[in-house]
Write a protein that holds these residues in place. Structure first.
Motif, PDB file in Angstrom:
ATOM      1  N   ARG A 260       9.973   1.683   4.776  1.00  0.00           N
ATOM      2  CA  ARG A 260       8.736   1.972   5.520  1.00  0.00           C
ATOM      3  C   ARG A 260       7.534   2.175   4.602  1.00  0.00           C
ATOM      4  O   ARG A 260       6.401   2.247   5.073  1.00  0.00           O
ATOM      5  N   ASP A 261       7.768   2.317   3.314  1.00  0.00           N
ATOM      6  CA  ASP A 261       6.709   2.735   2.381  1.00  0.00           C
ATOM      7  C   ASP A 261       5.941   1.562   1.797  1.00  0.00           C
ATOM      8  O   ASP A 261       5.596   1.554   0.613  1.00  0.00           O
ATOM      9  N   GLU A 262       5.669   0.548   2.615  1.00  0.00           N
ATOM     10  CA  GLU A 262       5.008  -0.654   2.131  1.00  0.00           C
ATOM     11  C   GLU A 262       3.565  -0.732   2.622  1.00  0.00           C
ATOM     12  O   GLU A 262       3.224  -0.216   3.686  1.00  0.00           O
ATOM     13  N   ALA A 263       2.741  -1.392   1.837  1.00  0.00           N
ATOM     14  CA  ALA A 263       1.368  -1.709   2.250  1.00  0.00           C
ATOM     15  C   ALA A 263       1.045  -3.113   1.745  1.00  0.00           C
ATOM     16  O   ALA A 263       1.601  -3.574   0.744  1.00  0.00           O
ATOM     17  N   LYS A 264       0.151  -3.785   2.471  1.00  0.00           N
ATOM     18  CA  LYS A 264      -0.156  -5.189   2.168  1.00  0.00           C
ATOM     19  C   LYS A 264      -1.634  -5.333   1.839  1.00  0.00           C
ATOM     20  O   LYS A 264      -2.486  -4.733   2.507  1.00  0.00           O
ATOM     21  N   PHE A 308      -0.199  -9.733  -1.364  1.00  0.00           N
ATOM     22  CA  PHE A 308       0.942  -9.087  -2.018  1.00  0.00           C
ATOM     23  C   PHE A 308       1.132  -7.687  -1.431  1.00  0.00           C
ATOM     24  O   PHE A 308       0.240  -7.137  -0.775  1.00  0.00           O
ATOM     25  N   THR A 309       2.329  -7.142  -1.650  1.00  0.00           N
ATOM     26  CA  THR A 309       2.627  -5.801  -1.145  1.00  0.00           C
ATOM     27  C   THR A 309       2.814  -4.835  -2.309  1.00  0.00           C
ATOM     28  O   THR A 309       3.244  -5.215  -3.400  1.00  0.00           O
ATOM     29  N   VAL A 310       2.488  -3.562  -2.034  1.00  0.00           N
ATOM     30  CA  VAL A 310       2.658  -2.471  -3.000  1.00  0.00           C
ATOM     31  C   VAL A 310       3.235  -1.271  -2.259  1.00  0.00           C
ATOM     32  O   VAL A 310       3.283  -1.250  -1.025  1.00  0.00           O
ATOM     33  N   GLY A 336      -6.612  -5.217   4.018  1.00  0.00           N
ATOM     34  CA  GLY A 336      -5.324  -4.568   3.790  1.00  0.00           C
ATOM     35  C   GLY A 336      -4.707  -4.055   5.072  1.00  0.00           C
ATOM     36  O   GLY A 336      -5.349  -4.016   6.127  1.00  0.00           O
ATOM     37  N   ASP A 337      -3.446  -3.650   4.960  1.00  0.00           N
ATOM     38  CA  ASP A 337      -2.712  -3.149   6.121  1.00  0.00           C
ATOM     39  C   ASP A 337      -1.644  -2.180   5.623  1.00  0.00           C
ATOM     40  O   ASP A 337      -0.780  -2.536   4.822  1.00  0.00           O
ATOM     41  N   THR A 338      -1.695  -0.943   6.091  1.00  0.00           N
ATOM     42  CA  THR A 338      -0.695   0.058   5.704  1.00  0.00           C
ATOM     43  C   THR A 338       0.362   0.255   6.784  1.00  0.00           C
ATOM     44  O   THR A 338       1.292   1.038   6.588  1.00  0.00           O
ATOM     45  N   LYS A 339       0.244  -0.452   7.894  1.00  0.00           N
ATOM     46  CA  LYS A 339       1.205  -0.288   8.991  1.00  0.00           C
ATOM     47  C   LYS A 339       2.206  -1.442   9.027  1.00  0.00           C
ATOM     48  O   LYS A 339       2.375  -2.120  10.029  1.00  0.00           O
ATOM     49  N   VAL A 384       8.411  -9.093   5.968  1.00  0.00           N
ATOM     50  CA  VAL A 384       7.444  -8.036   6.283  1.00  0.00           C
ATOM     51  C   VAL A 384       7.050  -8.191   7.747  1.00  0.00           C
ATOM     52  O   VAL A 384       6.732  -9.300   8.202  1.00  0.00           O
ATOM     53  N   ILE A 385       7.107  -7.064   8.471  1.00  0.00           N
ATOM     54  CA  ILE A 385       6.760  -7.056   9.900  1.00  0.00           C
ATOM     55  C   ILE A 385       5.887  -5.838  10.173  1.00  0.00           C
ATOM     56  O   ILE A 385       5.714  -4.969   9.303  1.00  0.00           O
TER      57      ILE A 385
END
Length: 411
Positions: A260-264, A308-310, A336-339, A384-385
């Motif tokens: 769950r700890d992903e951001a794009k 990319f994701t971090v 960006g997107d944190t959800k 990634v969803i």
């Protein structure tokens, strides 16, 4: 008679009562004739308490002194367990990392083990003692106390098992093994009898919190059989081994991992010239931000989009770096997107089965879950969803790949 290294985590030694229970368990093993080396973490919450004390003095503790402070947590538990064993008539001796001489490099707070002197431990084992070793810590060539970073006690246990050529390294924790996925998300998740190092490494890197990545890497490198067991419940646990069983029953997929700890982050309208990927990711790397999945779109009108994701904790820092880069290279916009969340299927069985990815995509499509990014390896497919669909996706994939435990028949 076997030589076994047992590692007990913070919850397993979180109170005097629990330490007494661990001592009872060790006594039973000893009575069975096994030689035992026991590696302990600090009591649960103790390392955080010690770090908090340091930060009450300064926001930026000197790494060397921080290691001196946090290493004391394990010294408490090893001495208490040695006392509890001796009270039960089991000869025991405790050692800090320095006393064993677990030699590390000088990277304070995240040191790596270079060498272990096993002479003291072997002498004690030959004398019939249980050897209790502080996990998470070592000493550098200058005599400075060092620590191995979060989860370092697992690494200590595996490294000692490798140095001693132990028959097995047993990691005791608050779960009774490695499951096909998190049982809190999928009630039908099954405990795996066996899993390969390769699969476990993927599961650990993709969000499974059962074992630390470094310890699995170490175990795989030195071929140390690892077993995950529950501290206070009897059971066979899960064996992690190098062997891939060649069998008609070998499952295609061993587990579903998620994070769950992903951001794009996306930078749009990037001039499509050689070296542009480095211009984007070079500053991100220089800022010590780890990048996970990467997608670069096909060029049109001489520009491209780069996504990319971090880790979510690094999102704002990465966004700031990327906005500076966008200005420097003349890109149009940063968004960006944190959800978001990452869901992955893992299994060595993929090597011999075609159509695994399409089966995954079909299962998600049936639930109307949109895929934003895709990454693959020989034994893994990750997507990634949107985060809100995470649990639905995990349950759908668990069923699609026939991982659900059979329903129990009522008596």
């Amino acid at each position: 008679m076997a030589l076994i290294v047992q590692k007990f985590g913070g919850t397993s030694v979180g109170s005097i009562e629990r330490i007494e229970q661990v001592a009872d368990k060790i006594k039973k093993f000893r009575e069975g004739g096994d030689d035992l080396v026991v590696v302990l973490s600090a009591m649960s919450g103790e390392t955080n308490r010690l770090i908090d004390l340091a930060r009450q003095i300064t926001d930026q503790p000197v790494p060397r002194e921080l290691d001196v402070i946090v290493s004391t947590g394990e010294q408490v538990t090893i001495a208490l367990l040695a006392m509890a064993l001796m009270k039960r008539g089991v000869p025991a001796v405790s050692y800090t990392g320095n006393q064993v001489r677990i030699l590390t490099d000088s990277s304070h707070n995240k040191a790596r083990i270079l060498q272990i002197d096993d002479q003291k431990i072997r002498a004690d084992l030959n004398a019939g003692r249980v050897v209790v070793v502080a996990g998470f810590q070592g000493v550098d060539e200058h005599g400075n106390i060092t620590t191995l970073g979060r989860g370092g006690s697992d690494t200590t246990g595996v490294a000692l098992a490798a140095a001693l050529k132990a028959d097995e390294c047993q990691i005791y924790t608050d779960v009774d093994g490695v499951y096909t996925t998190d049982p809190r998300v999928v009630a039908q998740a099954r405990r795996l009898e066996k899993i390969t190092f390769e699969e476990m490494l993927e599961m650990a890197s993709l969000g499974s919190k059962v074992l630390q990545i470094r310890s699995v890497e170490f175990a795989g490198k030195y071929n140390v059989p690892l077993r995950v067991l529950h501290s206070f419940k009897e059971g066979p646990g899960t064996l992690i081994t190098i062997d891939e069983e060649e069998s008609m029953e070998q499952p295609i997929i061993s587990g579903i991992a998620f994070n769950r700890d992903e951001a794009k982050l996306t930078i749009r309208g990037v001039p499509d010239t050689p070296g542009v990927a480095f211009k984007i990711l070079g500053p991100i790397s220089a800022a010590n931000i780890e990048v996970d999945m990467i997608v670069q779109n096909v060029s049109h009108d001489n520009t491209t989009d780069f996504t990319f994701t971090v880790h979510r904790n690094e999102y704002e820092k990465a966004q700031s770096v990327l906005e500076n880069t966008a200005r420097e290279i003349g890109a149009r916009v940063v968004s960006g997107d944190t959800k978001i969340a990452k869901v992955s299927i893992v299994g060595v069985g993929m090597r011999s089965h075609a159509g695994v990815a399409s089966r995954m995509f079909e299962a998600l499509a049936k639930e109307s879950i949109n895929i934003q990014m895709i990454s693959t390896s020989e034994i893994k497919v990750s997507v990634v969803i949107e985060e809100k669909y995470l649990e639905l996706a995990v349950r759908a994939l668990h069923t699609a790949f026939e991982l659900d435990a059979p329903a129990r028949q009522s008596e």
